[in-house]
Design a protein around this motif. Sequence first.
Motif: not given
Length: 819
Positions: A295-296, A304-305, A336, A339
């Motif tokens: 990440w990321k 995120w994601g 991942w 999200m």
Amino acid sequence: MYTFSKKQTSCMLSDGNKRLRIAFVNPAVIRVSYIEGDEWVDAPSSIVTSDAVFTDFQTLEEDDSIFISTTELQVRVSKATGAICFMDADGKVLLQEPERGGRSLTRKAVSRNVYDHTAEIKTGHNIDGARADGDVVERVFDRHAFEAKLAFTFAEDEALFGLGSHEEGYGNLRGKSQQLYQQNMKMVVPCLVSTKGYGLMWDCASAMVFHDDAYGSYWWAECVDQVETYFIGGGNASAVAKNYYALTGTPPMLPRWAFGYVQSKERYVNAEEILDIAREYRRRAIPLDVLVLDWKSWPDGPQWGQKNFDPVRFPNPGKFIEALHAMGVKLMVSVWPIMSGECANQIELREKRLMLGNQSTYNAFDSNAREIYWKQAENGLFKHGVDAWWCDCTEPFEADWTGKVKPEPHLRMIMNCDKAKQYIDEGQLSAYSLHHSQGIYEGQRSASREKRVLNLTRSAYAGQHRYGTVSWSGDICATWEVYRRSIPEGVNFCATGEPYWTLDIGGFFLRDDPEMWFWSGDYEAGCRGLGTREGPDPLENDHGCTDRGFWELYTRWLQYGCFLPMFRSHGTDAAREIWRFGNEGDRFYEVIAKFIRLRMQLLPYIYSVAAEVSESGLALMRPVAMEVPQDPATFNLTDQYFFGPGLMVCPVVHPMYYERNSQPLENVPESRSVYLPKGEGWYDFWTKKFYEGGQTIEAAAPLEILPVFVPAGTILPLGPVMQHTGESLDAPMEIHVYSGVDASFVWYEDAGDSYAYENGECARVVLNWNEADQKLSISNREGAFDEMVKSRALHIRIYSSTGILEHSVDYDGRKIEVR
């Protein structure tokens, strides 16, 4: 009393509302179904892919028993209790249920939560990434199912292995219990294998517990619609594994570069840092095949994601990856299932109502959700040239990754399962990763035949091997105890038939943080701390741990990692590149370099064994007891294992030179005890010295040596030291023959990537050693592929208890005999 009727495809037994069905997938695989009710609930299986039905079985009814048999197995069923006894073709008992009966069901109601997909979601982060929770609108009845319990009577003279990867680090499961649910450091594979030459798989994805202890010998499941188990015969470990693949699907070939050295850390920040790492490995002439972007990849901020590259840190991802490829380095990128932050990927899936109840974790059980998730990964990452996937946090719900004190085991199970049951059907708790992996595999296969799927994932389930996965053991700590436990942990995972397992070499957590129970490593000096999640530049103080105690632990761990299906260094707190452990000429540096180079030399052996995994059931990692079941002294070995059929690896699991805080140790013997199983004899891999089997020896184990022993009757092909697995493919090879008994090995080659091998574009050469004639036969090459090296020099070394003979030949695909 059970009544019996024979159908065309199965045998049916009934006693009131108790229904027992016995059918055959093939002569060596028996399906046993059981329900208490009027109708069978034959739902599609996530694990089993075979629809084969074997009907050429025989039956015999006697006063008190029913006998059902094929050419390979026999089954005896008690009419009084329905208890089953499984036997081989000669009538030798392999496994049986207690005479009073082995199955019990308790009817239960199954409910599910209903969520409002438009409601506000509670989001946050912990050390394991983004987290999100939704408010339950209503809890509604879904169906009736059962709690189930299966009891067994195991033989006193057998050992059991399998059930997946678990942090306790058990070896032989006799006398043990094991909780089976998915968690950061737990991966469930509901399959047992026995030294008596059989396997037992339960087609169940709910929380489970296995007992062979003071509470009895039984297997409990929290939620099943009906019991579905498979008894898998074969007579030996490889045959059982082959039958397991016949039932659950065959493992595809991973790309050749997946078996090279993989360098990772938490985390490389930008394209230039990653390129600099690759350049430095090339400058130092240290082999490297894969670099990993944890990440990321996505932009800074709360999103995120999101599956795309940050335009600030990766302004031209296509050219960045091309530059890596020009150096022979592949790129693996972390993705991942969760999200958050209203990123575009999250919004798309949520608007299509393809999220689970927290509106942040996509519903991998839904084929439409899997298709969209893949398209997001393809458009944002794969089209730029990304080579492999790191599917992190594929449990994907956890409740125990917090607090100062580690919860008690039974509480951890309740906490984590209750958390998962908020969003996932309790009968499918362990299957999320299987379906997530399915989506990645099927998506990439539909997009390209030129690049094989490689998916490193933190969770696993039975059958996941068919989706190009390698599973790793989670966020473990840098201690000698964790390292010791990792050895039987990996062995038990691979014993199930799931062939590819790895871990974070050196442990993920180096330091000890008293505020977090799971962050409990032993080493502080030089560690950088957690750092920031934001910003375009790498941390300036990430220069590596300076504790010589960690250097020794890391070096021993890396030696062990050289003999794992995936050879991968990773962790937080401190960087792990080779130059973090001294300079050229320094002892730790040189030992690390030696074993990374050795991995390159082992590549022809490793790749050939990988090709045989689905062909003949060979394994890259297997318990010694499953290879030598006739020797009970092997049953409880936890720090020795087989790497392929020809290498018994004996890791060094205690410090010899330094304690933590760089405190020197004195007068510690530079050796370790090794048991050499009964058989035809053993050769020291390093010295070639011959030993008789059935004895314990003290093996030399200075820092430069990891004890490895080769059984007599082994042929070991070795290659040159290369900078990556695509280099010097036409270089000379070595064929090492360890005599004493007849030997055979299939040397396999293909293009190394693409799925052309599925159409026969590959080559096999059979190497045979005849002990009586003292003759090595190298067969005609079978098959071909465009990139094939048509002729190469082979240096042959034949070892015996009296010495070494050497020959050199030029092999052009035609049969050669060397006497």
